[in-house]
Design a protein around this motif. Structure first.
Motif, PDB file in Angstrom:
ATOM      1  N   GLU A  48       0.865  -1.177   0.000  1.00 26.59           N
ATOM      2  CA  GLU A  48       0.000   0.000   0.000  1.00 26.59           C
ATOM      3  C   GLU A  48       0.905   1.231   0.000  1.00 26.59           C
ATOM      4  O   GLU A  48       1.762   1.380   0.880  1.00 26.59           O
ATOM      5  N   ILE A  49       0.727   2.108  -0.978  1.00 24.71           N
ATOM      6  CA  ILE A  49       1.540   3.318  -1.050  1.00 24.71           C
ATOM      7  C   ILE A  49       0.969   4.337  -0.072  1.00 24.71           C
ATOM      8  O   ILE A  49      -0.139   4.842  -0.257  1.00 24.71           O
ATOM      9  N   VAL A  50       1.738   4.630   0.985  1.00 26.43           N
ATOM     10  CA  VAL A  50       1.237   5.521   2.029  1.00 26.43           C
ATOM     11  C   VAL A  50       1.868   6.899   1.969  1.00 26.43           C
ATOM     12  O   VAL A  50       1.391   7.827   2.644  1.00 26.43           O
ATOM     13  N   LEU A  51       2.922   7.066   1.171  1.00 26.37           N
ATOM     14  CA  LEU A  51       3.605   8.361   1.119  1.00 26.37           C
ATOM     15  C   LEU A  51       4.462   8.440  -0.138  1.00 26.37           C
ATOM     16  O   LEU A  51       5.129   7.471  -0.510  1.00 26.37           O
ATOM     17  N   VAL A  52       4.426   9.616  -0.781  1.00 27.96           N
ATOM     18  CA  VAL A  52       5.389   9.953  -1.826  1.00 27.96           C
ATOM     19  C   VAL A  52       6.144  11.175  -1.326  1.00 27.96           C
ATOM     20  O   VAL A  52       5.552  12.230  -1.099  1.00 27.96           O
ATOM     21  N   LEU A  53       7.438  11.028  -1.134  1.00 30.08           N
ATOM     22  CA  LEU A  53       8.272  12.094  -0.568  1.00 30.08           C
ATOM     23  C   LEU A  53       9.301  12.533  -1.600  1.00 30.08           C
ATOM     24  O   LEU A  53       9.938  11.710  -2.244  1.00 30.08           O
ATOM     25  N   GLY A  76      -4.500  10.928  -4.971  1.00 28.68           N
ATOM     26  CA  GLY A  76      -5.013  10.881  -3.611  1.00 28.68           C
ATOM     27  C   GLY A  76      -4.025  10.379  -2.585  1.00 28.68           C
ATOM     28  O   GLY A  76      -4.422   9.980  -1.477  1.00 28.68           O
ATOM     29  N   LEU A  77      -2.746  10.424  -2.922  1.00 28.32           N
ATOM     30  CA  LEU A  77      -1.728   9.922  -2.006  1.00 28.32           C
ATOM     31  C   LEU A  77      -1.176  11.040  -1.125  1.00 28.32           C
ATOM     32  O   LEU A  77      -1.115  12.207  -1.537  1.00 28.32           O
ATOM     33  N   ALA A  78      -0.749  10.679   0.059  1.00 27.87           N
ATOM     34  CA  ALA A  78      -0.084  11.634   0.939  1.00 27.87           C
ATOM     35  C   ALA A  78       1.288  11.966   0.354  1.00 27.87           C
ATOM     36  O   ALA A  78       1.982  11.090  -0.167  1.00 27.87           O
ATOM     37  N   THR A  79       1.661  13.237   0.422  1.00 27.17           N
ATOM     38  CA  THR A  79       2.958  13.670  -0.095  1.00 27.17           C
ATOM     39  C   THR A  79       3.685  14.504   0.954  1.00 27.17           C
ATOM     40  O   THR A  79       3.062  15.058   1.872  1.00 27.17           O
TER      41      THR A  79
END
Length: 218
Positions: free
Chosen positions: A29-34, A50-53
């Motif tokens: 599950e992709i929970v963060l793109v940093l 819709g992903l957290a960044t």
């Protein structure tokens, strides 16, 4: 497995991972793109998905230690269990790498250990190799080093330049990175003695290599 993706630019491999993770039953599950750059083009895609960044610029920190501490804080806040580097153009310290040992993977546009570092396609062409490709590997302190999870090979064709070869290799990257993530997040890949053992593969070394299509007949 809760997965964070670190990028610096357009994030095309990040997009491939995000799309793969949408499949029912995919084990990550992709929970963060940093990103370490606020202008990284991949951030817009991640937000639209819709992903957290998060953005952690190096220039906002007095040294690498505080920069990496800020990254670590974002990863922890997201509940990250696994980190994928996808064009993240910063060399991470040995301390950071050790913190995430066997939970930090990277993709590199060559068949490692050949052509570590930058300008891989130019160097491959200059060396006259017949096959190029990409490698997904667990990260170690040395640059572009660590146990290989999967490799994908593409032919070097007559008339190739760095741009055309890069395009062919990038298409392969988009195939092998989601496969590697599925294996790692699904706990089918494990490191034993600095080599990757793939559950169910036995002695079949071809399980770790996506071969190129047949070359055209002369």
């Amino acid at each position: 497995m809760k997965t964070a993706i670190l990028i610096s630019g357009r994030g095309s491999n990040m997009r491939a991972l995000v799309e793969a993770a949408k499949a029912p039953g995919f084990p990550a599950e992709i929970v963060l793109v940093l990103a370490n750059r606020a202008d990284a083009a991949g951030l817009e895609f991640a937000r639209e998905a819709g992903l957290a960044t998060a953005v952690v610029p190096r220039r906002d920190h007095e040294d690498d230690a505080s920069f990496e501490a800020a990254i670590q804080a974002e990863l922890e806040k997201a509940g990250t269990e696994l980190v994928c580097l996808a064009g993240f153009m910063r060399i991470l310290s040995a301390s950071f790498v050790e913190t995430w040992r066997d939970r930090l993977i990277n993709i590199h546009p060559s068949l490692l250990p050949a052509f570590r570092g930058l300008r891989t396609h130019e160097r491959a062409l200059a060396a006259g190799v017949r096959l190029a490709g990409a490698t997904v590997h667990y990260v170690r302190a040395e640059m572009d080093d660590g146990p290989v999870i999967i490799q994908g090979a593409v032919p070097v064709l007559a008339g190739d330049d760095a741009k055309t070869l890069a395009q062919r290799v990038l298409a392969m990257e988009h195939r092998i990175y989601p496969q590697a993530l599925a294996w790692v997040a699904g706990r089918k890949a494990r490191v034993v003695g600095e080599k990757v053992i793939l559950e169910g593969a036995g002695e079949d070394k071809n399980a770790f290599l996506i071969n190129p299509p047949s070359l055209p007949k002369s």
